[in-house]
Design a protein around this motif. Sequence first.
Motif, short mmCIF file in Angstrom:
data_model
loop_
_atom_site.label_atom_id
_atom_site.label_comp_id
_atom_site.label_asym_id
_atom_site.label_seq_id
_atom_site.Cartn_x
_atom_site.Cartn_y
_atom_site.Cartn_z
N THR A 64 0.83 -1.42 -0.05
CA THR A 64 -0.04 0.01 0.07
C THR A 64 0.90 1.26 -0.05
O THR A 64 2.07 0.96 0.37
CB THR A 64 -0.95 -0.06 1.21
OG1 THR A 64 -1.80 1.13 1.27
CG2 THR A 64 -0.09 -0.10 2.68
N ARG A 115 -10.48 6.06 7.83
CA ARG A 115 -11.73 5.10 8.13
C ARG A 115 -12.58 5.74 9.32
O ARG A 115 -13.61 5.43 9.76
CB ARG A 115 -11.53 3.64 8.32
CG ARG A 115 -10.68 3.54 9.70
CD ARG A 115 -9.92 2.08 9.22
NE ARG A 115 -8.97 2.02 8.40
CZ ARG A 115 -8.29 1.12 8.02
NH1 ARG A 115 -8.57 -0.09 8.39
NH2 ARG A 115 -7.50 1.26 6.83
N ASP A 229 -14.60 12.06 -0.88
CA ASP A 229 -13.26 11.30 -0.35
C ASP A 229 -12.15 11.80 -0.77
O ASP A 229 -11.85 11.55 -2.05
CB ASP A 229 -13.39 9.71 -0.40
CG ASP A 229 -12.29 9.15 0.40
OD1 ASP A 229 -11.16 9.54 0.49
OD2 ASP A 229 -12.39 7.80 0.30
N SER A 269 -7.76 10.36 4.27
CA SER A 269 -7.01 9.76 5.01
C SER A 269 -5.68 10.51 4.96
O SER A 269 -5.18 10.60 3.65
CB SER A 269 -6.89 8.24 4.47
OG SER A 269 -5.55 7.64 4.92
N1 F0G Z 1 -10.62 6.03 1.18
C1 F0G Z 1 -9.79 5.72 0.29
C2 F0G Z 1 -10.03 6.09 -1.04
C3 F0G Z 1 -8.68 4.73 0.83
O1 F0G Z 1 -7.77 4.33 -0.17
C4 F0G Z 1 -8.42 4.44 2.05
C5 F0G Z 1 -7.39 3.80 2.58
C6 F0G Z 1 -9.54 4.92 3.12
C7 F0G Z 1 -10.48 5.72 2.64
C8 F0G Z 1 -9.20 4.59 4.42
O2 F0G Z 1 -8.39 5.33 5.20
O3 F0G Z 1 -6.57 3.56 5.78
O4 F0G Z 1 -6.42 5.81 6.49
O5 F0G Z 1 -8.23 4.58 7.30
N2 F0G Z 1 -6.61 2.77 1.74
C9 F0G Z 1 -5.52 2.00 2.10
C10 F0G Z 1 -5.00 1.49 0.92
C11 F0G Z 1 -5.95 1.30 3.39
O6 F0G Z 1 -4.00 0.48 1.22
O7 F0G Z 1 -5.65 1.50 -0.17
P1 F0G Z 1 -7.49 4.80 6.45
#
Ligand code: F0G
Length: 488
Positions: A64, A115, A229, A269
């Motif tokens: 990631t 999240r 987002d 995030s």
């Molecule tokens: N929204 C998007 C578009 C994301 O890609 C992620 C996390 C989150 C929300 C959640 O954020 O991890 O800080 O709680 N993506 C990571 C990934 C986990 O590996 O794509 P988070």
Amino acid sequence: MAKNAQKPLVKFYSGEEIPLELHKVRIVQKLHLVPIERRLEALREGGYNTFQLNTTDVYLDMLTDSGTNAMSDMQLSAMMQADDAYAGSQSFIRLKQAVEDVLGKSYFLPVHQGRAAENILAAAYVSKTSLVPMNYHFTTAMAHITQNGGRIVELLYPEAYVINSSHPFKGNMNLEDLEDCIQRTGREHIPYIRMEASTNLIGGQPFSVQNLRDVRAIADKYNIRLVLDASLLGENAYLVKQREKEFMNKSMGEIIKTMTDLADIVYFSARKLSSSRGGGICTNNESIYKELEALVPLYEGFLTYGGISIREVEAMAVGLYETLDETMISQSPTFIKYLVDEAMKMNIPMITPAGVLGAHVDAMSFCAHIPQSQYPAGSLAAAFFLISGVRGMERGSISNQRDEEGNETYADMELLRLAVPRRVFTLSQIKYVLDRLHWLYDNRELIGGLKFVYEPTVLRFFMGKLAPVSDWPEKLMTKFKADFGESL
Ligand code: F0G
């Protein structure tokens, strides 16, 4: 390109276009390339789930970009001036100012990661009768909505599901379907529309500003909140600058603001957007702020730190300003494009156009002989780690959750994601990835399927354990050692 902007792609004397690093390495971390026998053991110990591997067994960690982008010297130095106070910290004031300057929102709620923002939004607005339309789900966004009794619906154009496409904006929301969905559902059951920048699970694919404007117009028509987002907003803005005519001569700052201005609520995030930890929710609407405010001390921490260490609050602030630097944001997408283009020359099936956050291998085609019930993307992730020490992430059916009756909900796409965090890997490391991927593609018939031996009900891809359906990992290892004459 602006007058003094630096180019991430440089033409070599040979005529080849090579992505050039516009940064230098000042702090290094030792990596481990362990023998294939050890990698097989590590897979067995970790239930063939790359989330369960230890970094001591991993050579390149392409799981990631979350929390793994390189930090800048400016961020690290800012961390040293952190004003560590439970309430009223000056570091928080600097972060709030950065949110206002970069994202254009004056009310800001800090949370410990993305999240947590999704949890707060879902807790505040989602109920048992709710339906949340979105361009596409992200695992955690969907989990929080369903935990609160709501449902989601994904409204992309058919082009988004075409693996090899030249469509510049596969993340665009399908406007006709959105309006149709609102009329059939009733606006009172739609707490918000969610637009995800650089739509993660379909290969990091952006939406256009024009599409966001059109979604805004529909949201206005029915008086529904629009939530953005923004976790991958910098990259979406960079691709808008590359691909959307109206914005080619605009600065990153102008593009980012144009997008955030269109949303009632922006959440992110910071692990992806700006630094290595943290997240936030911001808005210009006072009543929205009041509706969400009380949930932050309840779930996260006081309003001036939100569960984030104060040092990271400083890094977030600097990182937000750095998202305005095209040189910084372009590095990862440029390397990803190189990886994708070179892989395609080797006939390896990849998602195109190249998106952001990582290169995405089409496992459904790479492992066409593995049925979806045996998880082709998970199998490919395990096989690729075995033969290379490179840890990617399954983004396919294992990442989906079962439906209410316990049936599998097969993913639209079975992808192996090879994340390319910002300014972390060198070009020779990318070439190693390409070389091992090439070998695996030539030996793909040796890859077999996986089955669950331990399957949690929520977010099973994190903790689940699987086992191979046959002794294919041993056979793949034997072939690797025969071809390379050694175990590395
Ligand atoms: N929204 C998007 C578009 C994301 O890609 C992620 C996390 C989150 C929300 C959640 O954020 O991890 O800080 O709680 N993506 C990571 C990934 C986990 O590996 O794509 P988070």
